[in-house]
Design a protein around this motif. Structure first.
Motif, PDB file in Angstrom:
ATOM      1  N   GLU A 146       0.831  -1.207   0.000  1.00  0.00           N
ATOM      2  CA  GLU A 146       0.000   0.000   0.000  1.00  0.00           C
ATOM      3  C   GLU A 146       0.863   1.253   0.000  1.00  0.00           C
ATOM      4  N   GLN A 147       1.921   1.196   0.825  1.00  0.00           N
ATOM      5  CA  GLN A 147       2.795   2.361   0.943  1.00  0.00           C
ATOM      6  C   GLN A 147       3.527   2.630  -0.368  1.00  0.00           C
ATOM      7  N   GLU A 189       1.305   4.216  -2.835  1.00  0.00           N
ATOM      8  CA  GLU A 189       1.094   5.632  -2.530  1.00  0.00           C
ATOM      9  C   GLU A 189       2.280   6.460  -3.005  1.00  0.00           C
ATOM     10  N   LYS A 190       3.478   5.948  -2.745  1.00  0.00           N
ATOM     11  CA  LYS A 190       4.689   6.671  -3.174  1.00  0.00           C
ATOM     12  C   LYS A 190       4.709   6.798  -4.691  1.00  0.00           C
ATOM     13  N   GLU A 222       2.248   6.724  -6.773  1.00  0.00           N
ATOM     14  CA  GLU A 222       1.243   7.692  -7.222  1.00  0.00           C
ATOM     15  C   GLU A 222       1.691   9.114  -6.997  1.00  0.00           C
ATOM     16  N   THR A 223       2.265   9.374  -5.810  1.00  0.00           N
ATOM     17  CA  THR A 223       2.716  10.739  -5.497  1.00  0.00           C
ATOM     18  C   THR A 223       3.765  11.196  -6.485  1.00  0.00           C
ATOM     19  N   PHE A 231      -7.460  -4.456   4.805  1.00  0.00           N
ATOM     20  CA  PHE A 231      -7.984  -3.199   4.295  1.00  0.00           C
ATOM     21  C   PHE A 231      -9.458  -3.136   4.656  1.00  0.00           C
ATOM     22  N   ASP A 264       6.738   2.198  10.506  1.00  0.00           N
ATOM     23  CA  ASP A 264       5.934   2.154   9.286  1.00  0.00           C
ATOM     24  C   ASP A 264       4.734   1.246   9.436  1.00  0.00           C
ATOM     25  N   TYR A 306      -4.158   9.047   8.663  1.00  0.00           N
ATOM     26  CA  TYR A 306      -3.100   8.972   7.679  1.00  0.00           C
ATOM     27  C   TYR A 306      -1.734   9.027   8.348  1.00  0.00           C
ATOM     28  N   LYS A 307      -0.867   8.083   7.966  1.00  0.00           N
ATOM     29  CA  LYS A 307       0.493   8.108   8.487  1.00  0.00           C
ATOM     30  C   LYS A 307       1.402   8.649   7.393  1.00  0.00           C
ATOM     31  N   ILE A 348       4.449   9.303   5.128  1.00  0.00           N
ATOM     32  CA  ILE A 348       5.576   8.441   4.771  1.00  0.00           C
ATOM     33  C   ILE A 348       6.862   9.179   5.116  1.00  0.00           C
ATOM     34  N   PRO A 349       7.789   8.540   5.830  1.00  0.00           N
ATOM     35  CA  PRO A 349       9.005   9.249   6.248  1.00  0.00           C
ATOM     36  C   PRO A 349       9.896   9.614   5.069  1.00  0.00           C
ATOM     37  N   PRO A 371      -0.815  13.706  -0.821  1.00  0.00           N
ATOM     38  CA  PRO A 371      -1.101  12.291  -0.576  1.00  0.00           C
ATOM     39  C   PRO A 371      -2.038  12.056   0.607  1.00  0.00           C
ATOM     40  N   ARG A 395      -5.602  12.411  -0.669  1.00  0.00           N
ATOM     41  CA  ARG A 395      -5.981  11.271  -1.498  1.00  0.00           C
ATOM     42  C   ARG A 395      -6.234  10.045  -0.635  1.00  0.00           C
ATOM     43  N   TRP A 396      -5.409   9.878   0.405  1.00  0.00           N
ATOM     44  CA  TRP A 396      -5.595   8.734   1.305  1.00  0.00           C
ATOM     45  C   TRP A 396      -6.922   8.863   2.035  1.00  0.00           C
TER      46      TRP A 396
END
Lengths: 186, 377
Positions: free
Chosen positions: A65-66, A69-70, A72-73, B19, B51, B63-64, B66-67, B134, B137-138
């Motif tokens: 999922e992550q 997302e990356k 897509e961004t 999910f 994560d 929403y977390k 992303i680092p 993001p 969108r999330w």
């Protein structure tokens, strides 16, 4: 009672033979490509079918999922960048057109010959002889890495040879073609 | 032979977290699919314990972010997006100033038009500023929508127009809801209904017991200001024996419902006709129970009683209503319909059938007719 069969039988045998020979023969079914009775031993059909149905589908990368997302961004940021570039270009062009329009309107007010010639424009479009046309092969002398553009000081002569006339258009006349040097100066 | 990569020692809770099942309304529109079997990220990154989503309350999701510092492309992307966001907000500020200047001046047609243009541009900029974020969108993907913000309104409208709306229009045209009940339908509002807390697809068959109580109506509009709406429920397929045709029956009528993007339920309206549970009689084919949402263009409607013999078209023209949303479901006779007639409606249950077939080969007394052909000898 007469029917149409009787007309044919009235013909002589020789003429009937002629008619039979002139009638166009249809292609045999096995020759028509794509038909079910087509020549199955033709290897081209096998090859086509293999390419169509048996080539493996390219596997999409397995993403979490992550990751998705990356992805897509990053994709959106790139597309946004291109979009902004496009918008800048469009705005520039629009501004140029606007300025052009305004200038023409101002010129019209003066009611001069300049305005009329500006509207007519240059119907005869001539490309300068020295303009580089794309070639299929690179030049024999190679690329001039040590080229320096002519200096911006207008008082300084652009060419080293004082007898030569100064170039009016620095792009057109700065460098003579190699063929010109061989010519006999008239 | 393919060798599977060994599963890393990930805490079991991470594998268990599924999910959240998306409601019917939201369709997964991605082409790249999320592979839930592998929680292993791509090669260049290392799993950090931060994560992994370890929620204490599984119901509430947040929403977390992303680092940064792991994926350089992602870092640059985020940087560019935030920069663009700042630019857009600057432009919005400028437009706000322009709007303020206009508000001081008098309002004539020209100025109104210009203000409209400015507001449209402002809405577009507001959407563009946030749509690449993001987090936004999330949030949208996980049904955390704040309809007061233009981005979410835009995303929801866009999603509706690409998925559920074409389906609704297909069903409506296939079942002839449009010429039979409404002359034309161009929806600007997403009208949805729930029976037993479950969203129903338009056109689906329902069991009569399920529809004894009125459905929960959700009116998803996309305008910020509050407008008044009228809700109707109509059955066009009740038989009319005298005219050998069908007649329309009213099931529900509520007027003066205040609706906006943030207010989606039907509270605050005047219920003129109380909900009549659907009762398709035996012997008829399926009935289409249609719900319609009309915008009241003339403001509030003062109405005490409903003339049940009125046609929908007449009603609409009388009160200057504009159709904004519609949906329907279908029903067929069931044993439970008899109990509805008995308990809820208190009227005699009609049973319909086809008229008797006339056998042309028998005369009035029932005997076989003499032969029509004259015998020749």
């Amino acid at each position: 009672m007469t029917n149409h069969f009787s007309y044919r039988s009235a013909l002589s045998t020789s003429i009937r033979g002629l008619l039979a020979r002139t009638v166009k023969k249809s292609k045999p079914k096995s020759e028509i490509p794509g038909s079910q009775n087509a020549n199955i031993t033709d290897t081209r059909y096998q090859i086509i079918k293999r390419i169509l149905y048996e080539t493996p589908k390219p596997e999409l990368p397995k993403m979490t999922e992550q990751d998705l997302e990356k992805h897509e961004t990053i994709d959106r940021a790139w597309k946004l960048f291109l979009r902004n570039q496009q918008e800048e270009r469009e705005n520039e062009l629009a501004a140029k057109y606007r300025m052009l329009n305004e200038a023409n309107l101002e010129l019209e007010k003066l009611g001069s010959r300049l305005f009329n010639s500006a509207q007519i424009g240059n119907k005869i479009m001539m490309f300068p002889r020295q303009m580089k046309i794309p070639t299929e092969t690179p030049p024999l002398n190679g690329w001039n890495y040590d080229y320096k553009p002519p200096s911006s000081d207008p008082t300084k002569p652009l060419s080293s040879d004082p007898t030569k006339p100064l170039p009016s258009d620095p792009i057109k006349d700065s460098e003579p073609l190699p063929s010109d040097s061989n010519k006999v100066s008239s | 032979m393919l060798l599977r990569p060994a599963k890393r020692a990930i805490p079991a809770i991470a594998r268990l977290i599924q999910f959240r099942t998306l409601p019917n309304f939201f369709i997964n529109f991605r082409t790249l699919k999320i592979d839930e079997s592998t929680t292993k990220p791509l090669a260049e990154e290392v799993i950090q314990s931060n994560d992994l989503v370890t929620e204490k309350e599984i119901g509430v999701k947040k929403y977390k972010t992303i680092p940064l510092g792991i994926n350089p492309a992602y870092d640059e992307a985020i940087k560019y997006i935030l920069q663009d966001k700042a630019n857009k907000y600057q432009q919005i500020k400028q437009i706000d100033e322009q709007i303020n200047n206009f508000s001081k001046a008098e309002l004539n047609d020209e100025i109104i038009k210009e203000l409209e243009v400015l507001h449209k541009r402002k809405y577009l900029l507001q959407v563009q500023a946030e749509v690449n974020d993001p987090e936004v969108r999330w949030n949208f993907k996980n049904d955390i929508i704040d309809m007061s913000k233009p981005v979410y309104r835009h995303l929801k409208e866009k999603h509706w127009k690409s998925g559920p709306l074409p389906k609704l229009m297909e069903r409506i045209t296939q079942m002839y809801v449009v010429p039979d009940i409404f002359p034309d339908l161009e929806p600007t509002m997403c009208l949805e209904f729930k029976f037993d807390d479950e969203f129903v697809e338009p056109g689906r068959f329902q069991r009569p017991i399920r529809t004894i109580n009125p459905p929960t109506i959700v009116m998803n509009s996309f305008h910020v200001e509050t407008r008044l709406y009228t809700l109707i429920m109509v059955d066009p397929d009740m038989p009319d024996v005298e005219n050998k045709s069908f007649q329309m029956q009213w099931h529900w009528l509520i007027t003066n419902i205040p609706i906006s993007a943030t207010k989606i339920d039907i509270s605050g309206g005047n219920e003129i006709l109380k909900y009549v549970p659907p009762h398709p009689p035996k012997g008829t084919k399926y009935h289409r129970y249609t719900l319609g949402a009309f915008e009241q263009s003339n403001g509030k409607i003062e109405m005490s009683k409903m003339d049940l013999k009125m046609n929908v078209r007449e009603f609409v023209s009388q009160h200057n209503l504009i159709l904004r949303g519609a949906t329907f479901f279908r029903e067929v006779w069931d044993k439970d319909v008899s109990s509805i007639y008995k308990d809820q409606l208190g009227i005699h249950e009609p049973i319909y059938s086809k008229p008797p077939k006339i056998d042309h080969y028998l005369d009035e007394t029932g005997k076989k007719r003499p032969s029509k052909f004259i015998e020749t000898l």
